[in-house]
Design an enzyme around this catalytic site. Structure first.
Site, PDB file in Angstrom:
ATOM      1  N   SER A 148      46.625  19.887 -17.489  1.00 15.14           N
ATOM      2  CA  SER A 148      47.277  21.179 -17.317  1.00 15.14           C
ATOM      3  C   SER A 148      47.977  21.556 -18.624  1.00 15.14           C
ATOM      4  CB  SER A 148      48.268  21.034 -16.156  1.00 15.14           C
ATOM      5  OG  SER A 148      48.851  22.257 -15.832  1.00 15.14           O
ATOM      6  N   LYS A 173      43.391  23.241 -17.401  1.00 17.78           N
ATOM      7  CA  LYS A 173      44.008  24.230 -16.509  1.00 17.78           C
ATOM      8  C   LYS A 173      45.147  24.899 -17.259  1.00 17.78           C
ATOM      9  CE  LYS A 173      46.984  23.490 -12.947  1.00 17.78           C
ATOM     10  NZ  LYS A 173      47.396  22.863 -11.674  1.00 17.78           N
ATOM     11  N   LYS A 175      48.057  27.791 -17.724  1.00 17.14           N
ATOM     12  CA  LYS A 175      48.970  28.668 -16.967  1.00 17.14           C
ATOM     13  C   LYS A 175      48.857  30.092 -17.500  1.00 17.14           C
ATOM     14  CE  LYS A 175      51.074  25.377 -14.556  1.00 17.14           C
ATOM     15  NZ  LYS A 175      51.151  25.322 -13.101  1.00 17.14           N
ATOM     16  N   ASN A 202      50.616  30.461 -10.615  1.00 16.36           N
ATOM     17  CA  ASN A 202      51.819  30.149  -9.842  1.00 16.36           C
ATOM     18  C   ASN A 202      52.389  31.392  -9.151  1.00 16.36           C
ATOM     19  OD1 ASN A 202      52.155  27.735 -12.200  1.00 16.36           O
ATOM     20  ND2 ASN A 202      52.530  27.150 -10.082  1.00 16.36           N
ATOM     21  N   GLU A 224      43.866  29.468  -9.721  1.00 12.95           N
ATOM     22  CA  GLU A 224      44.787  28.787  -8.805  1.00 12.95           C
ATOM     23  C   GLU A 224      45.997  29.661  -8.501  1.00 12.95           C
ATOM     24  OE1 GLU A 224      45.221  24.553  -9.517  1.00 12.95           O
ATOM     25  OE2 GLU A 224      47.392  24.698  -9.274  1.00 12.95           O
ATOM     26  N   LYS A 278      48.381  18.313  -3.083  1.00 14.75           N
ATOM     27  CA  LYS A 278      49.438  17.513  -3.704  1.00 14.75           C
ATOM     28  C   LYS A 278      50.113  16.743  -2.587  1.00 14.75           C
ATOM     29  CE  LYS A 278      50.162  20.878  -7.333  1.00 14.75           C
ATOM     30  NZ  LYS A 278      51.093  21.510  -8.280  1.00 14.75           N
TER      31      LYS A 278
HETATM   32  O1  OSB Z   1      51.356  24.683 -10.082  1.00 11.56           O
HETATM   33  O2  OSB Z   1      50.009  23.091 -10.334  1.00 11.56           O
HETATM   34  C1  OSB Z   1      51.152  23.545 -10.445  1.00 11.56           C
HETATM   35  C2  OSB Z   1      53.288  20.948 -12.251  1.00 11.56           C
HETATM   36  C3  OSB Z   1      54.480  21.089 -11.581  1.00 11.56           C
HETATM   37  C4  OSB Z   1      54.590  22.030 -10.588  1.00 11.56           C
HETATM   38  C5  OSB Z   1      53.502  22.840 -10.249  1.00 11.56           C
HETATM   39  C6  OSB Z   1      52.292  22.711 -10.914  1.00 11.56           C
HETATM   40  C7  OSB Z   1      52.195  21.760 -11.947  1.00 11.56           C
HETATM   41  C8  OSB Z   1      50.962  21.604 -12.688  1.00 11.56           C
HETATM   42  C9  OSB Z   1      50.340  20.256 -12.817  1.00 11.56           C
HETATM   43  O3  OSB Z   1      50.390  22.545 -13.184  1.00 11.56           O
HETATM   44  C10 OSB Z   1      50.723  19.524 -14.045  1.00 11.56           C
HETATM   45  C11 OSB Z   1      50.389  18.073 -13.892  1.00 11.56           C
HETATM   46  O4  OSB Z   1      51.125  17.363 -13.186  1.00 11.56           O
HETATM   47  O5  OSB Z   1      49.409  17.630 -14.475  1.00 11.56           O
HETATM   48 MG    MG Z   2      49.350  25.139  -9.324  1.00 16.48          MG
END
Ligand code: OSB
Ligand code: MG
Length: 383
Positions: A148, A173, A175, A202, A224, A278
């Protein structure tokens, strides 16, 4: 299994760099753990709640208080079954899926270590003991690694992605936020045409279907949580638009699914084609496996979702991701991607593959000196 003592820890771990998402910035990974002492041995659990209650309603310090003062004391003296976490009524962990998941992980870790089984093997075995099953054939030795990338300028994101691709990551991935989406995706695709690119909003695109369709055309493989967790209608509209356009880009739910009913609602509305599972968000590894099973039945692709966990939580996530429905590469990077210091053993990665942990329990023991050095608060009950 008899629970004799409970130790709750609140720890502060430095990150290698801040993690930025539309729900907030994480600079230090404050995290809570539980150590259960049982009559069959010790087990450790990690609570995946973030330092601040930005992603869900739980926070690391809040979970620590509940575990230390409510959940922990309620467990001491109980005979516990990891398959049926039956806490006294009123359940101090009701509505706190991440804290609950932490207790379950600690119970499972103790129970599995006592019988010498790895979490991955036990998950494949299901709840039945099936002596005939050749588990080593079913549990993959490695998993495709995925990583990520937090919010940053287009240039910095491209640099980060190029660096991660050279480390071996094929799935990235990234953001996104409204206005910080299409140019970003186009540049990453231009520099890394072979990468499997996912975007994670998010929930920051309220009802905005059009810009997401543009991303789908620009070469992303999965989108996502674009909309607010409760906005099932927009997610269903995006799924329908993509299907009409014969576009196979997946619409992945993350924050929208905390309870089984959430998945029921999204499935009934055809509002997801993928689900980021998760264990913390859904209340534990067993609830995560149930959701995986439901996704498989419904033809929805599962992906293993990360929470910037330590090596302990990452071991649990890698074990879960060996289940056959996890066909979309997940947040499967070692904890060292984010943590500068970690008391736990980390996952190992070679040639873009993570090695599936097969030692007994969830994870090997922590480095107690490192744990002590980073402990902010420690509460012991029983013993
Ligand atoms: O939205 O997937 C998410 C990390 C913390 C809170 C929410 C998210 C994330 C990540 C994953 O994007 C990061 C990781 O742990 O590799
Ligand atoms: Mg997410």
């Amino acid at each position: 299994m008899q629970i004799l003592a409970v130790d709750a820890y609140l720890i502060d771990l430095p990150l290698t760099e801040p993690f930025v998402a539309s729900h907030g910035t994480t600079t230090t990974r404050t995290v809570s753990f539980l150590r259960l002492t049982t009559d069959v041995g010790v087990g450790w659990g990690e609570c995946s709640a973030l330092p601040a209650a930005t992603y869900t309603a739980e926070s690391a310090a809040g979970s620590f208080r509940v575990l230390a003062e409510g959940g922990g004391p309620a467990l001491v003296g109980q005979s516990a079954d990891p398959l049926n976490l039956d806490l006294p009524d009123p359940d101090p962990l009701a509505n706190l899926p991440m804290a609950r998941s932490c207790v379950e992980m600690a119970l499972l870790d103790a129970a599995l270590k006592a019988t010498g089984q790895s979490l991955a093997h036990w998950l494949h075995r299901g709840t039945e003991t099936d002596g005939d099953l050749d588990l080593d054939q079913n549990v993959p030795a490695t998993l495709v690694a995925g990583v990520s990338v937090g919010l940053a300028s287009v240039r910095d994101t491209v640099d980060t992605c190029v660096g991660l691709a050279s480390e071996g990551y094929r799935r990235l991935k990234v953001k996104i936020e409204p206005g910080h989406d299409l140019a970003l995706v186009e540049q990453v695709v231009r520099h890394l045409p072979d990468a499997e690119l996912h975007v994670d909003a998010n929930g920051s695109f309220p009802g905005l279907v059009e810009p997401l369709l543009a991303l789908a055309d620009a070469g992303v493989a999965a989108i996502e949580q674009p909309f607010a967790p409760t906005d099932t209608g927009s997610a269903a509209a995006l799924v329908a638009s993509l299907q009409q356009a014969d576009n196979s880009v997946l619409v992945v739910a993350d924050e929208a699914v905390e309870r089984p009913e959430d998945a029921t609602r999204l499935l009934a509305a055809s509002a997801m084609t993928g689900l980021s599972i998760k264990p913390g968000r859904v209340g534990g590894i067993l609830a995560a496996r149930d959701l995986h099973d439901r996704c498989r039945t419904a033809g929805v692709v599962a992906t293993a979702g990360g929470m910037l966990e330590t090596g302990l939580g990452r071991h649990g996530l890698a074990a879960l991701a060996t289940l056959p429905g996890f066909t979309l590469t997940g947040d499967l990077s070692p904890a060292g991607r984010w943590l500068a210091v970690d008391p736990w053993p980390d996952l190992t990665m070679t040639d873009g593959q993570l090695v599936v942990p097969t030692g007994p329990g969830v994870c090997g023991p922590p480095d107690l000196d490192l744990l002590a050095a980073h402990t902010v608060e420690h509460v012991s009950v029983g013993g």
